[in-house]
Design a protein around this motif. Structure first.
Motif, short mmCIF file in Angstrom:
data_model
loop_
_atom_site.label_atom_id
_atom_site.label_comp_id
_atom_site.label_asym_id
_atom_site.label_seq_id
_atom_site.Cartn_x
_atom_site.Cartn_y
_atom_site.Cartn_z
N ASN A 50 44.28 46.73 26.47
CA ASN A 50 44.39 47.92 27.33
C ASN A 50 45.86 48.27 27.57
OD1 ASN A 50 41.68 48.12 27.58
ND2 ASN A 50 41.57 47.01 29.53
N SER A 87 43.85 44.36 34.57
CA SER A 87 43.09 44.96 33.46
C SER A 87 44.03 45.47 32.37
CB SER A 87 42.23 46.11 33.98
OG SER A 87 43.05 47.21 34.33
N ASP A 98 48.06 44.91 37.97
CA ASP A 98 46.78 45.36 37.43
C ASP A 98 46.38 44.44 36.28
OD1 ASP A 98 44.65 46.62 36.31
OD2 ASP A 98 45.58 48.61 36.19
#
Ligand code: UDP
Ligand code: MG
Length: 322
Positions: free
Chosen positions: A192, A117, A115
């Motif tokens: 994040n 992100s 991922d």
């Protein structure tokens, strides 16, 4: 192939260090087709056999390195030294006492690589089972308080167990403040973060290095590092004084009471006025001091997460964290 550097602070951990190393070798083998795992131990001035064990490990295993402090400087200093020295594409931090289950490193790495992100995967405990009740009680109050008065949100139960992309690790190191509170810093730098939840596990061996008062001082450090709200308290006190002053003055002027009581009310009214003025001055001073405090800490004005388009290649001045 990716390189993962795992930073491990150790203070008098001879009882558990070998178990940790063996478990980490197993994790390293599990990851070997994808990433190389390096162990960077930071001995925080241990007085037991910790350093000897680290020496032996680093001699026989080229994936192991260690830094040994001249005395005990505290876990925060050890974390900083490790993060400064870590040069992996991914940097993880974890305790040596097996309270941070090593197998989660594999999951953290997979989450980060699958991922894009995510910049960080951190672990948090869902329970505090096994922890002394008083410690849990005060820890919960601390998280409630700090999250109410600080803009930097600190997740209750989050451990100092996480894997970050290199950029985030660099940003953490770029905060050059001396009173360090990593849980707050990890949150302040942004990026994040994905979370893995797990049940609290007890130490494999040895004892916790934190006394109740040590933890209390650490909590105060966290509050003072991430909020200047307490500096506004004199303004609240001044407000109370300025509300009480006219009430007491009116009572002194118009209430039908004996002369002594009237005098007492009058003196109290004047005392409220004077205290209110002193508190206002303290509040103003506190306001300026909180600005000075921010300037002295000199945290970056902003941290860049990614760049695109015409900014991609440019190493702008704004990359101040380098
Ligand atoms: N530690 C350290 N310096 C210290 C205290 C602790 O490097 O002054 C290390 C310790 O060896 C362990 C980690 O920090 O790897 C967490 O310490 P501990 O397990 O005592 O804390 P707890 O889990 O009880 O909060
Ligand atoms: Mg522990």
């Amino acid at each position: 192939m990716d390189k993962i550097t795992v930073v491990v602070p150790c203070f008098n951990e001879e009882a558990v260090i070998t178990t940790f190393y063996e478990k980490m070798s197993e994790i390293s083998n599990r990851l070997s087709s994808l990433a190389g795992l390096e162990l960077l131990f930071v001995d925080d001035g241990s007085t037991d056999g910790t350093v000897k064990l680290l020496e032996a490990m680093s001699e026989k295993d080229s994936r192991v390195g260690y830094i040994s402090f001249s005395r005990n400087f505290g876990k925060e200093a050890a974390l900083l030294a490790g993060l400064e020295a870590a040069d992996g594409d991914f940097v993880a931090v974890m305790d040596v006492d097996m309270q941070d289950p090593p197998e989660y490193l594999v999951q953290m790495y997979h989450m980060l690589t699958e991922d894009s992100s995510l910049d960080c995967v951190a672990a948090k405990r869902t329970t505090r089972a096994g922890e002394p009740k008083v410690r849990s009680f005060f820890a919960r109050r601390f998280y409630k308080l700090i999250n109410r008065i600080s803009d930097t949100k600190i997740v209750d139960g989050a451990r100092d167990f996480r894997m970050m992309r290199r950029d985030m690790a660099e940003a953490v190191v770029a905060l050059g403040e001396r009173c360090r509170f990593s849980k707050g810093i990890f949150s302040w730098v942004g990026f994040n973060t994905g979370w893995i939840e797990f049940e609290n596990t007890e130490r494999a061996a040895g004892d916790t290095k934190w006394s109740f008062f040590g933890l209390f001082a650490y909590a105060l450090e966290g509050i003072m590092a991430f909020t200047t709200v307490p500096m506004c308290l004199p303004f609240i006190a001044a407000g109370v004084c300025f509300v009480l002053f006219p009430i007491l003055a009116l009572l002194a002027a118009f209430l039908q009471v004996s002369g002594v009581l009237r005098l007492l009310l009058g003196v109290s009214a004047v005392a409220m006025l004077c205290t209110g003025m002193i508190m206002t001055s303290l509040g103003v001073l506190g306001g300026y001091m909180s600005k000075m405090y921010r300037e002295v800490k000199a945290r970056p004005m902003y941290i860049v997460r990614r760049r695109g388009g015409i900014c991609s290649g440019a190493l702008m001045k704004s990359r101040s964290i380098k």
